[in-house]
Design an enzyme around this catalytic site. Structure first.
Site, PDB file in Angstrom:
ATOM      1  N   TYR A  52       0.823  -1.220   0.000  1.00 38.71           N
ATOM      2  CA  TYR A  52       0.000   0.000   0.000  1.00 38.71           C
ATOM      3  C   TYR A  52       0.854   1.267   0.000  1.00 38.71           C
ATOM      4  O   TYR A  52       0.503   2.251   0.635  1.00 38.71           O
ATOM      5  CB  TYR A  52      -0.969  -0.001   1.196  1.00 38.71           C
ATOM      6  CG  TYR A  52      -1.768  -1.269   1.257  1.00 38.71           C
ATOM      7  CD1 TYR A  52      -2.843  -1.466   0.389  1.00 38.71           C
ATOM      8  CD2 TYR A  52      -1.413  -2.292   2.118  1.00 38.71           C
ATOM      9  CE1 TYR A  52      -3.545  -2.649   0.396  1.00 38.71           C
ATOM     10  CE2 TYR A  52      -2.114  -3.487   2.132  1.00 38.71           C
ATOM     11  CZ  TYR A  52      -3.177  -3.659   1.273  1.00 38.71           C
ATOM     12  OH  TYR A  52      -3.861  -4.833   1.276  1.00 38.71           O
ATOM     13  N   TYR A  83     -12.383  -7.806   4.675  1.00 36.21           N
ATOM     14  CA  TYR A  83     -11.155  -7.776   3.875  1.00 36.21           C
ATOM     15  C   TYR A  83     -10.832  -9.213   3.471  1.00 36.21           C
ATOM     16  O   TYR A  83     -10.783 -10.108   4.323  1.00 36.21           O
ATOM     17  CB  TYR A  83      -9.976  -7.170   4.657  1.00 36.21           C
ATOM     18  CG  TYR A  83      -8.712  -7.222   3.829  1.00 36.21           C
ATOM     19  CD1 TYR A  83      -8.509  -6.314   2.793  1.00 36.21           C
ATOM     20  CD2 TYR A  83      -7.747  -8.218   4.029  1.00 36.21           C
ATOM     21  CE1 TYR A  83      -7.378  -6.380   1.987  1.00 36.21           C
ATOM     22  CE2 TYR A  83      -6.618  -8.285   3.232  1.00 36.21           C
ATOM     23  CZ  TYR A  83      -6.443  -7.371   2.216  1.00 36.21           C
ATOM     24  OH  TYR A  83      -5.331  -7.454   1.414  1.00 36.21           O
TER      25      TYR A  83
HETATM   26  N1  PLP Z   1      -8.300 -12.840   3.857  1.00 35.02           N
HETATM   27  C1  PLP Z   1      -8.081 -12.296   5.074  1.00 35.02           C
HETATM   28  C2  PLP Z   1      -9.136 -12.434   6.129  1.00 35.02           C
HETATM   29  C3  PLP Z   1      -6.899 -11.615   5.356  1.00 35.02           C
HETATM   30  O1  PLP Z   1      -6.703 -11.061   6.562  1.00 35.02           O
HETATM   31  C4  PLP Z   1      -5.910 -11.536   4.330  1.00 35.02           C
HETATM   32  C5  PLP Z   1      -4.649 -10.796   4.566  1.00 35.02           C
HETATM   33  O2  PLP Z   1      -4.556  -9.893   5.374  1.00 35.02           O
HETATM   34  C6  PLP Z   1      -6.167 -12.118   3.084  1.00 35.02           C
HETATM   35  C7  PLP Z   1      -7.368 -12.767   2.885  1.00 35.02           C
HETATM   36  C8  PLP Z   1      -5.161 -12.043   1.967  1.00 35.02           C
HETATM   37  O3  PLP Z   1      -4.050 -12.832   2.257  1.00 35.02           O
HETATM   38  P1  PLP Z   1      -2.649 -12.545   1.528  1.00 35.02           P
HETATM   39  O4  PLP Z   1      -2.165 -11.226   2.040  1.00 35.02           O
HETATM   40  O5  PLP Z   1      -1.785 -13.701   1.951  1.00 35.02           O
HETATM   41  O6  PLP Z   1      -2.911 -12.540   0.062  1.00 35.02           O
END
Ligand code: PLP
Length: 436
Positions: free
Chosen positions: A24, A156
């Protein structure tokens, strides 16, 4: 680039700013990153002091991942042992013991209906695979019109395009992607509070929305119990029970994204366990490998897999190059053995108690909107956007590494954090909250 030129911290950081994207971040970076030389136990060693300290206690577990801390002898041994045999082989047409053991172990420890495992290479890809599984299932069983997803606001799920479409529209910057992201169905954020009763008005809204959209919905996808990067909010497991019932009633699949919550973080091995419900699809990542290597997993039910396999294209159309990476699988196996071989729940509860005690004094402090703790997660929500640089520096003066964002100063320490270090982490959170 001459090797000598790379030796000074200053020069490395100049190169970093000139060439390296950080999460970011703008290019070049607005804030110079801290150079980490090594990490051991719960401590990061920086090349140069921050806040007067070169060693900082990591309050972030490298974003939920390093639950056993760093440089752990058991995890190191697992990686070394696997390295001697092979670091990687393709997964098409070949298989290997670490991946087989890992898949079987995940099936054993997750809710019983989850029987099949897709080993992906990051959390976002695991969510992509989950969504693809759901859409492909409905295509295969002759309902191709069921291809939208329903979720609640404040979520998220990752940064690739389909996961972005179910992130909170504001947090996920949907306005940037008008016409690009698939249009999903959103309901408001679930009412806050792990211990709160299920709000009947919200439950009715959820029921009504699922019912109205059922014909076009492939699945409901949520982060169970803890919404992480979308706002660090906690909700009652009762909403998971409700979602399971609604999905069953209306022929919609249910996906739990446990990438952040998996492996004990919320005070149950999986957040789904708080409600004793099983989703049709579950995503795991982050702590899966104890924070050592990138690997994630998407688990699904036998029925979902059988549906896909009955389709006109009877295969799950996904296969990353580094699928099932043996090093990552070997360290994941060791990390799970380490976790389950100890009384992990007592450790998580000890951290929870330490966070509650250490953060209690912040409730009602000027600028503080809310203080909340669930499992080994502590959150201080401010009534204003955090000054990230000032807050980071203030935590570092207490000897703690934190990474606040938006209006949130939060911590999810490694489970091995001892009480004295935990007290320093909460002091760091307090300092960051005041400075931020
Ligand atoms: N799903 C959730 C709930 C997350 O907290 C995250 C990452 O923060 C992701 C998906 C995405 O994972 P990555 O950063 O390994 O792609």
């Amino acid at each position: 680039m001459l090797h000598d030129e790379l030796t000074t911290t200053q020069h490395l950081l100049e190169l970093d700013r000139a060439h390296v994207w950080h999460p970011y971040g703008p290019m070049p970076a607005a804030i110079t990153a801290q150079l980490v030389e090594s990490a051991s136990g719960v401590r990061l060693t920086l090349a140069e002091p921050l806040g007067g300290h070169r060693e900082l206690i990591d309050g972030m577990s490298s974003w939920w991942a390093a639950l056993h801390g760093y440089n752990h002898p058991v995890l190191n041994a697992a990686v070394r042992g696997q390295l001697e045999r092979m670091s990687h082989v393709m997964f098409g047409g070949l298989t290997h013991e670490p991946a087989i053991r890992l898949a079987a172990r995940l099936v054993e420890i997750t809710p019983e209906p989850l029987q099949h495992v897709f080993l992906a290479d990051s959390g976002s890809v695991a969510v992509e695979v989950a969504m693809k599984m759901c859409l492909q299932y409905w295509q295969s069983v002759g309902r191709p019109e069921k291809r939208r997803l329903l979720t609640w606001r404040g979520g998220y799920h990752g940064d690739t395009f389909h996961p972005m479409s179910v992130c909170d529209p504001e947090g996920g910057m949907h306005q940037l992607w008008g016409g690009v992201l698939p249009q999903q169905v959103f309901v408001p954020e679930p009412p806050a509070g792990f211990d709160a009763e299920v709000d009947q008005e919200y439950a009715a809204l959820l029921a009504d929305t699922v019912e109205r959209h059922a014909a076009e919905l492939a699945a409901v996808i949520v982060e169970p119990v803890v919404q992480g990067a979308g706002g660090m909010r906690f909700h009652s497991p009762g909403y998971l029970t409700l979602l399971r019932r609604l999905c069953d009633e209306h022929g919609v699949l249910l996906v739990f994204d446990e990438i952040a919550t998996g492996f004990g973080r919320s005070g149950a091995l999986f957040a789904a366990d708080h409600a004793a419900v099983s989703p049709d699809v579950m995503c795991l990542g982050k702590a899966l490998t104890g924070g050592y290597l990138t690997m994630a997993a998407t688990l699904c039910t036998g029925e979902l897999a059988a549906g896909i396999s009955r389709g006109a294209v009877p295969v799950l159309a996904h296969g990353p190059t580094f699928m099932g990476n043996p090093l990552a699988a070997a360290v994941a196996n060791a990390s799970i053995d380490l976790l389950l071989g100890q009384d992990w729940l007592t450790e998580v509860k000890r951290i929870e108690d330490g966070l509650r005690t250490g953060l209690a004094g912040l409730a009602g402090a000027p600028g503080v909107l809310d203080v909340r703790v669930q499992g080994a997660i502590g959150v201080v929500q401010l009534d204003h956007p955090v000054d990230m640089a000032g807050a980071t520096e203030a935590a570092a003066r207490e000897g703690v590494w934190l990474r606040p964002f938006r209006d949130l100063v939060y911590t999810m320490p490694p489970y091995v954090t001892q009480d004295a270090d935990l007290a320093r982490i909460t002091a760091g959170v307090a300092a960051a909250a005041v400075a931020g």
